[in-house]
Design a protein around this motif. Structure first.
Motif, short mmCIF file in Angstrom:
data_model
loop_
_atom_site.label_atom_id
_atom_site.label_comp_id
_atom_site.label_asym_id
_atom_site.label_seq_id
_atom_site.Cartn_x
_atom_site.Cartn_y
_atom_site.Cartn_z
N LEU A 130 -10.81 23.21 -42.43
CA LEU A 130 -11.42 24.24 -41.38
C LEU A 130 -12.77 23.86 -42.04
CD1 LEU A 130 -9.42 26.06 -39.90
CD2 LEU A 130 -10.28 27.83 -41.21
N HIS A 131 -13.29 23.70 -40.29
CA HIS A 131 -14.80 24.17 -40.18
C HIS A 131 -15.02 24.09 -39.07
CE1 HIS A 131 -12.87 20.32 -38.19
NE2 HIS A 131 -14.34 20.05 -37.31
N GLN A 132 -15.79 24.60 -38.33
CA GLN A 132 -17.03 25.00 -37.28
C GLN A 132 -17.79 23.64 -36.89
OE1 GLN A 132 -19.24 28.03 -39.09
NE2 GLN A 132 -18.58 29.15 -37.08
N ASP A 133 -17.76 23.31 -35.01
CA ASP A 133 -18.76 22.46 -35.21
C ASP A 133 -19.89 22.50 -35.03
OD1 ASP A 133 -16.30 20.73 -35.45
OD2 ASP A 133 -16.82 19.66 -32.96
N ARG A 134 -21.50 22.65 -35.69
CA ARG A 134 -22.43 23.05 -35.36
C ARG A 134 -23.19 22.39 -35.46
NH1 ARG A 134 -22.15 28.57 -37.97
NH2 ARG A 134 -23.93 28.49 -36.75
N TYR A 186 -13.17 27.97 -35.82
CA TYR A 186 -13.37 27.58 -37.15
C TYR A 186 -11.85 26.35 -36.68
CZ TYR A 186 -16.32 28.98 -40.49
OH TYR A 186 -17.39 29.15 -41.29
N HIS A 187 -11.64 25.29 -36.93
CA HIS A 187 -11.08 24.67 -36.49
C HIS A 187 -10.43 23.63 -37.06
CE1 HIS A 187 -14.22 22.32 -34.78
NE2 HIS A 187 -13.44 21.01 -35.08
N GLY A 188 -9.28 22.64 -37.53
CA GLY A 188 -8.71 21.68 -38.86
C GLY A 188 -7.85 21.40 -38.08
N PHE A 209 -15.46 14.11 -28.03
CA PHE A 209 -16.04 13.99 -27.49
C PHE A 209 -17.55 15.61 -27.16
CE2 PHE A 209 -12.67 11.29 -26.04
CZ PHE A 209 -13.64 10.22 -25.06
N ARG A 210 -18.55 15.12 -27.54
CA ARG A 210 -19.76 15.70 -27.72
C ARG A 210 -20.87 16.12 -26.80
NH1 ARG A 210 -18.22 15.39 -33.60
NH2 ARG A 210 -16.98 16.58 -34.08
N LYS A 211 -21.70 16.73 -26.37
CA LYS A 211 -23.05 16.03 -25.73
C LYS A 211 -23.95 16.80 -26.99
CE LYS A 211 -26.87 17.30 -23.16
NZ LYS A 211 -27.40 16.26 -23.79
#
Ligand code: SIN
Ligand code: FE2
Length: 213
Positions: A130-134, A186-188, A209-211
């Motif tokens: 589990l993590h955040q994309d930050r 949070y996701h994983g 995909f991210r900016k």
């Protein structure tokens, strides 16, 4: 479109405010997306990155686009060059960017222009805790995540680690999009189960995909 045993028809499933799964969105493009991945791998092969805590990640990764996500003892960050080759990451195939922008639009984010695509390979047992994309600069842009190959159980929690976590099955062709209120959820991914998929064999491939810049 030919539906195989592993495919599901198109459908939009709401997960939370700002977050959806577009079921079957990429099914008709799955083979072309995998070909794109092969092209990336020819220049920037799979590798298991090391976490800042010194652990080898079970998920193998590479990137395409002007920025790539990297992890090592110094931390998580985006880099313009592949640390393994010293060269720029392979360009993002046009199909990748087009489909990511289109998926974001369908999810309610009309102006998504990704500059980074993290490519994850899960073999049986591989997982993502589990993590955040930050690490991205612009939190207004959503995260757009394509699933190819073997199914996985996606974990989708709240903005705090302690909040309840939903388990969502993601199969070949599904696209999860989260942004807005849900951007920092949070996701994983649960440990991948054994299996064999006609497209990918014994693994799952995820394109995120991210900016980033
Ligand atoms: C990620 O969080 O970077 C990947 C999620 C997934 O593999 O579905
Ligand atoms: Fe993530």
């Amino acid at each position: 479109m030919n539906l195989s045993l592993f495919d599901v028809p198109r459908e939009t499933v709401a997960l939370a405010e700002g977050a959806v799964v577009l079921r079957g969105f990429a099914t008709g493009h799955d083979a072309a997306l995998c070909e794109g991945v092969q092209g990336v791998l020819a220049r920037s092969p799979w590798r298991h990155m090391i976490t800042p805590g010194g652990f080898r990640m079970s998920v193998a990764m590479t990137n395409c686009g002007s920025l790539g996500w990297v992890s090592d003892e110094r931390g998580y960050r985006y880099a313009a060059a592949d640390p393994m080759t010293g060269e720029a990451w392979p360009a993002m195939p046009e199909l990748f960017a087009t489909l990511a922008t289109e998926a974001a639009r369908e999810a309610g984010y009309p102006y998504f222009a990704p500059d980074a695509c993290l490519i994850n390979r899960y073999e049986p047992g591989a997982k993502l805790t589990l993590h955040q994309d930050r690490n991205e600069r612009d939190m207004d842009a959503p995260i757009v995540s394509f699933s190819l190959g073997l199914p996985a159980v996606f974990l989708f929690g709240g903005n705090k680690r302690s909040q309840p976590i939903r388990r969502i099955a993601l199969v070949n062709g599904d696209v999860a999009v989260w942004g807005g209120e849900s951007r920092l959820r949070y996701h994983g991914v649960m440990p991948l189960r054994e299996g064999n998929h006609p497209l990918t064999g014994a693994c799952r491939i995820n394109l995120t995909f991210r900016k980033a810049g």
